[in-house]
Design a protein around this motif. Structure first.
Motif, PDB file in Angstrom:
ATOM      1  N   HIS A 125       0.847  -1.193   0.000  1.00 11.22           N
ATOM      2  CA  HIS A 125       0.000   0.000   0.000  1.00 11.22           C
ATOM      3  C   HIS A 125       0.884   1.245   0.000  1.00 11.22           C
ATOM      4  CE1 HIS A 125       1.153  -0.579   4.179  1.00 11.22           C
ATOM      5  NE2 HIS A 125       1.023   0.716   4.289  1.00 11.22           N
TER       6      HIS A 125
ATOM      7  N   MET B  81       3.407   3.775  -1.538  1.00 10.25           N
ATOM      8  CA  MET B  81       3.939   4.306  -2.789  1.00 10.25           C
ATOM      9  C   MET B  81       5.440   4.574  -2.684  1.00 10.25           C
ATOM     10  SD  MET B  81       1.757   4.333  -5.172  1.00 10.25           S
ATOM     11  CE  MET B  81       1.339   5.519  -6.435  1.00 10.25           C
ATOM     12  N   GLY B  82       5.921   4.829  -1.467  1.00 12.55           N
ATOM     13  CA  GLY B  82       7.354   5.038  -1.273  1.00 12.55           C
ATOM     14  C   GLY B  82       8.123   3.768  -1.594  1.00 12.55           C
TER      15      GLY B  82
ATOM     16  N   VAL C 233       7.125   1.367  -3.524  1.00 12.82           N
ATOM     17  CA  VAL C 233       7.018   1.147  -4.963  1.00 12.82           C
ATOM     18  C   VAL C 233       8.084   1.950  -5.706  1.00 12.82           C
ATOM     19  CG1 VAL C 233       5.551   1.515  -6.987  1.00 12.82           C
ATOM     20  CG2 VAL C 233       4.566   0.594  -4.888  1.00 12.82           C
ATOM     21  N   ALA C 234       8.182   3.237  -5.358  1.00 14.14           N
ATOM     22  CA  ALA C 234       9.143   4.103  -6.034  1.00 14.14           C
ATOM     23  C   ALA C 234      10.566   3.615  -5.813  1.00 14.14           C
ATOM     24  CB  ALA C 234       8.998   5.541  -5.527  1.00 14.14           C
ATOM     25  N   GLN C 235      10.822   3.091  -4.631  1.00 16.96           N
ATOM     26  CA  GLN C 235      12.167   2.631  -4.277  1.00 16.96           C
ATOM     27  C   GLN C 235      12.530   1.341  -5.008  1.00 16.96           C
ATOM     28  OE1 GLN C 235      14.609   3.813  -2.291  1.00 16.96           O
ATOM     29  NE2 GLN C 235      15.886   1.987  -2.107  1.00 16.96           N
ATOM     30  N   ALA C 236      11.558   0.423  -5.134  1.00 16.97           N
ATOM     31  CA  ALA C 236      11.925  -0.948  -5.486  1.00 16.97           C
ATOM     32  C   ALA C 236      11.508  -1.413  -6.878  1.00 16.97           C
ATOM     33  CB  ALA C 236      11.334  -1.905  -4.441  1.00 16.97           C
TER      34      ALA C 236
ATOM     35  N   ILE D 178       1.150  11.582  -0.026  1.00 16.80           N
ATOM     36  CA  ILE D 178       2.353  11.232   0.718  1.00 16.80           C
ATOM     37  C   ILE D 178       3.149  12.491   1.018  1.00 16.80           C
ATOM     38  CG2 ILE D 178       4.434   9.816   0.698  1.00 16.80           C
ATOM     39  CD1 ILE D 178       2.915   8.237  -1.563  1.00 16.80           C
TER      40      ILE D 178
ATOM     41  N   VAL E 169       6.055  14.702   1.285  1.00 14.78           N
ATOM     42  CA  VAL E 169       7.418  14.630   0.750  1.00 14.78           C
ATOM     43  C   VAL E 169       8.239  15.786   1.298  1.00 14.78           C
ATOM     44  CG1 VAL E 169       6.839  13.414  -1.361  1.00 14.78           C
ATOM     45  CG2 VAL E 169       6.703  15.899  -1.315  1.00 14.78           C
TER      46      VAL E 169
END
Lengths: 282, 318, 321
Positions: free
Chosen positions: B209, B211-212, B214-217, B254, B256
């Motif tokens: 769930h 998004m951080g 997701v962006a990282q991996a 999120i 930032v």
């Protein structure tokens, strides 16, 4: 209402629940309306009619004193239900008070209560009741007191477990943070949420209490003559078992039907309320 | 050909249809994030791939799940069992329930390679310890003999990852693998999972769930909303130029670095439950751009220059 | 910074537990020697991982549990020494929003009853004909439809329940609100809604918040002052939200927060070791076992929390720059 009407509706829609409810209703009504229904005076002796077979005159026959068995069973229902309901009610109220206090306040009081409860839990109810009657003397009142005390541990334990579990709910902490004292927390939040499984357990215990009352009656320790009691009737029937077996059979059937109806009703109630898990926690 | 391909997969549980025409694919060695909020159907998607829907009384009512050359939704349970753990492995959310509490963790890893690769006990043990070292488990040969209760949550999740990797699978389905862990541990586990997937060329379906994360991996992203695919695309394109209003709003939720006070914007309304999905586009009650058409007509998932989006308005570049 | 509304001095809480019936007593300092000022009208954030004592600190701040040592002063009053009646009075001015909206409302209470309970407890119950209006006002304030007044908690979503929890906390018009991970169990789209709401109340009512969270990203967005806790103690206080953390643990926390931007991918520095058991803390710095900068000094001697030249406070022998 502690038992939501929707749950009662669900209960009555199952054949088992509905059947048990109808049988229970008939028994309770018969007990209440005993003076109207009973064709004879339950105490009227007529030795000439002793040990009569069941028939048109006496539907379920007569006992060794010629008393009408049907009337005596109807009146016996009063004794059984009164003892069962009264003693379990007393037991429940005291058990809830003790269990709630122990579970909520904890500490030394809780340790003592838990110890006594565990100790009495390890004796069969019948043994406890017999010891208590030996102290109090036989009779209706002491039967009720004995049964109340015999079942006290069960309700104390169940309430304590419920209160302990509910105590850690966040809404209890929220209430305290609003400035509420122990009374508010106990009576407005913990007990209302804890009471449903205790009531259902009480319902089931009433069935057991009726058996216990009958057992004590059978030994002549319960309601004293001439007050009719199913247990005492069976006891007197043992002497005539070969000449008039119905004297022992019909009161026995009355006990069995009542207890089975109560148990089925209680069981259906557990399912309707979906609290089987919570009862086990006790 | 894609390693895993879901084409219009619809899943029913009783009268409910919690997944509606889910379509996306995963290439060999690719890390794909499946992201969504509660009730979006992301865990059910994992169960559909793993063939575990019958456990909860669900079934695929239409569409197809293809894995390499196998059509999974027609596979008999016996063949599926041979596939699970061997070619497709699962890492579940809670490491506590994935490990047998009364067996040594090392033996549990050994067993996977013994069962699926036919290794002997000693070779399986060496392989497990080597795997544990690669997952940066300190004193791996000691930990091999520990019981689950002797290990921390992060260490247990590493053991679960080692079990998933033990039979050299082609695809790992990881269902919120770090949600139950503390933030510093979560970061480490994500890092390790990505490293291992890259090194062993395993495809990873990462359900989350966050998004951080997701962006990282991830390489690519599948955004789910209320049982449907809202948008798919490369992670760069999705974050730089989201085309579905939901994707865009979700990223805006999120906090930032450098976001000014008052800059955080939630999405109005509530996340719909499976029993009361809205008509038309399921996001329309919460969408600031919704038009009359969105309330009636469910948008189809249409290809964009890159990826795909299910929005009536996604045709026009933002 | 403005004058403190709440001051904690040397605040500590030790929990004692026993392993088994005859096991030895073990004690755990859930919160140890916390000294902190919470400035009025500002948001003070407390971050840390599970077991760092942040939730215990939240409860100590409101005296929902008793302190083992130290004091909490609220607007000049030492709340630890208050009698029950006075404590009840002062509770009107300090309230809490809880982490789990699912269990923070009594399932047997309607939403209207939940919102009227604060008045009932404080003996401020409005007359019967004004109650509905009072409930409507509260529901309007947190953006819920008035029709939910007759609903029961199980009919509401998590986000809606949390709005009820906030309305209940605000019912008595408090000055100080402790927010114990109020969004941790909510979806992100709902988390942002709740933060928006809290921002509005801070500005409209001049509320002072103590915001507990494990999410450093969220804390840096929402808070004016940031407190980082590790195993019961404050390791760093940053007096600006955008300050660069100087304690290695704060840095590790920041490094573990992933931005929603694939261009800002991080290489996560592997951290050796595990979080030590709170029942058996090492003699030196509690973070030493995991710290890349740890020296022999760190393992022998616990660093004290001291004013930092760059602003804020830090407890570290080797602060980073």
């Amino acid at each position: 209402m502690t038992i939501p009407s929707s749950a009662l509706g669900r209960l009555l829609r199952t054949p088992r629940g509905l059947g048990a409810a109808i049988v229970l209703a008939i028994i309770v009504l018969a007990a209440i309306l005993a003076p109207v229904i009973a064709p004879y005076d339950y105490a009227a002796q007529n030795l000439r009619n002793a040990n009569m077979d069941p028939g048109a005159l006496h539907w379920l026959g007569t006992d060794e004193f010629g008393r009408d068995l049907f009337s005596r069973i109807i009146y016996g229902a009063r004794t059984s239900l009164a003892v069962g309901v009264t003693s379990i009610s007393i037991s429940m109220v005291c058990g809830m008070a003790l269990g709630a206090a122990a579970g909520y306040f904890g500490g030394a009081f809780d340790r003592v209560v838990t110890m006594v409860v565990d100790l009495s839990w390890s004796f069969p109810e019948i043994l406890l009741a017999l010891i208590l009657i030996a102290i109090l003397g036989p009779g209706l009142a002491s039967t009720m007191i004995a049964i109340s005390i015999a079942y006290l541990a069960q309700f104390t334990r169940l309430t304590r477990a419920q209160v302990m579990a509910l105590k850690s709910e966040t809404y209890v902490e929220a209430t305290i943070s609003l400035g509420a004292g122990s009374g508010h927390v106990l009576f407005r939040h913990l007990l209302p949420n804890a009471v449903t499984p205790v009531i259902v357990a009480g319902m089931l215990a009433t069935g057991d209490a009726i058996i216990l009352e009958a057992t004590l009656g059978f030994f002549g320790l319960g309601a004293q003559p001439p007050t009719p009691s199913w247990g005492a009737m069976m006891s007197s029937g043992t002497a005539q078992i070969f000449i008039a077996p119905w004297i022992i059979i019909f009161p026995g059937l009355a006990i069995a039907i009542t207890v089975i109806a109560i148990n089925l009703f209680g069981d259906a109630l557990i399912d309707a309320l979906d609290i089987r898990q919570r009862l086990r926690e006790g | 050909m894609a390693l895993l391909d879901l084409s219009d997969v619809t899943v029913s549980i009783g009268v409910l249809t919690p997944l509606d025409r889910i379509a996306f694919s995963i290439e060999a060695g690719e890390i794909v994030g499946v992201v969504g909020e509660s009730g979006s159907g992301k865990s059910l998607t994992a169960m559909a791939v793993m063939g575990l829907l019958p456990l909860i009384g669900g079934r695929i009512t239409s569409g197809a799940v293809r894995f390499a050359d196998v059509e999974l939704n027609r596979l008999p349970e016996r063949d599926y069992r041979a596939l699970r753990g061997r070619r497709i492995a699962l890492i579940s959310q809670n490491p506590m329930t994935s490990l047998d509490p009364i067996r040594r963790v090392g033996e549990q890893i050994d067993q996977v390679s013994m069962m699926h690769l036919g290794l002997g006990a000693e070779r399986a043990r060496l392989r497990s310890v080597d795997m544990m070292r690669q997952l940066r488990i300190p004193e791996a040969d000691v930990v091999h003999g520990n019981y689950p209760h002797q290990l921390s949550g992060g260490m247990k999740q590493r053991i679960v990852i080692a079990m998933a990797l033990a039979a050299d699978p082609e695809l790992i389905v990881a269902d919120e693998p770090t949600t139950a862990l503390d933030v510093t541990i979560q970061a480490q586990i994500i890092q390790i999972m990505v490293e291992m997937a890259r090194r062993k060329n395993v495809a990873l379906m990462l359900i989350t769930h966050d998004m951080g994360v997701v962006a990282q991996a991830c390489d690519r992203v599948v955004v789910l909303y209320a049982g449907r695919v809202a948008e798919t695309g490369s992670v760069e394109r999705i974050f730089a130029a989201p085309r579905h209003p939901y994707t865009k709003s979700l990223i805006g939720c999120i906090p930032v670095e450098g976001l000014p006070p008052g800059g955080l914007k939630g999405i109005d309304g509530v996340v719909p439950g499976v029993a009361n999905y809205p008509t038309g586009c399921r996001f329309h009650p919460r969408c600031s751009l919704a038009q009359d058409r969105c309330k009636i007509e469910a948008p189809l998932l249409r290809a964009l220059e890159e990826g795909a989006a299910a929005c009536h308005l996604a045709g026009d570049p933002p | 910074m403005s004058a403190p509304l709440v001051s904690m001095r040397g605040l500590g809480r030790t929990f004692v537990s026993r392993k088994g019936l005859f096991g030895a007593h073990r004690s755990m300092r859930a919160v140890d020697d916390v000294t902190l000022d919470i400035p009025a009208g500002k948001v003070t954030g407390v971050v840390g991982e599970s077991g760092c004592g942040k939730s215990t600190l939240a409860r100590l701040a409101l005296r929902l549990i008793e302190a083992s040592s130290g004091s909490v002063t609220f607007d000049g009053t030492d709340i630890g020494s208050l009698e029950p009646a006075a404590m009840r009075q002062i509770r009107r001015r300090m309230q809490m929003v809880f982490q789990d909206p699912y269990s923070s409302l009594d399932p047997r209470y309607s939403i209207a009853d939940c919102l009227l309970e604060p008045f009932a407890i404080q003996g401020l119950m409005p007359p019967a004909r004004q109650r509905a209006a009072q409930v409507d006002d509260l529901l309007d304030m947190v953006g819920l439809a008035r029709s939910v007044a007759s609903s029961f908690p199980h009919q509401l979503s998590g986000g809606q329940k949390q709005r009820v929890g906030i309305a209940r906390a605000l019912a008595l018009k408090p000055q100080f609100l402790v927010l114990d991970e109020p969004t941790a169990s909510l979806d992100v789209s709902i988390q942002a809604q709740i933060i928006e709401l809290l921002e509005r109340f801070r500005d409209d009512f001049g509320l002072t918040y103590l915001f507990i969270s494990h999410d450093l990203g969220l804390v840096r967005y929402f808070c004016d002052q940031i407190v980082v806790m590790y195993l019961g103690r404050i390791v760093e206080v940053m007096d600006r939200p955008d300050a660069t953390p100087r304690h290695p643990y704060s840095r590790a926390l920041l490094n573990s927060t992933f931005a929603p931007d694939p261009a800002k991918r991080r290489v996560v520095t592997p951290m050796a070791g595990e979080i030590p058991s709170p029942f058996a803390l090492p003699p030196g710095c509690a973070f030493a076992a995991r710290c890349p900068q740890a020296s022999a000094l760190c393992k022998a001697e616990r660093p004290t929390l001291a004013e930092s030249t760059a602003g804020g406070r830090i407890a570290c022998h080797h602060p980073q720059d």
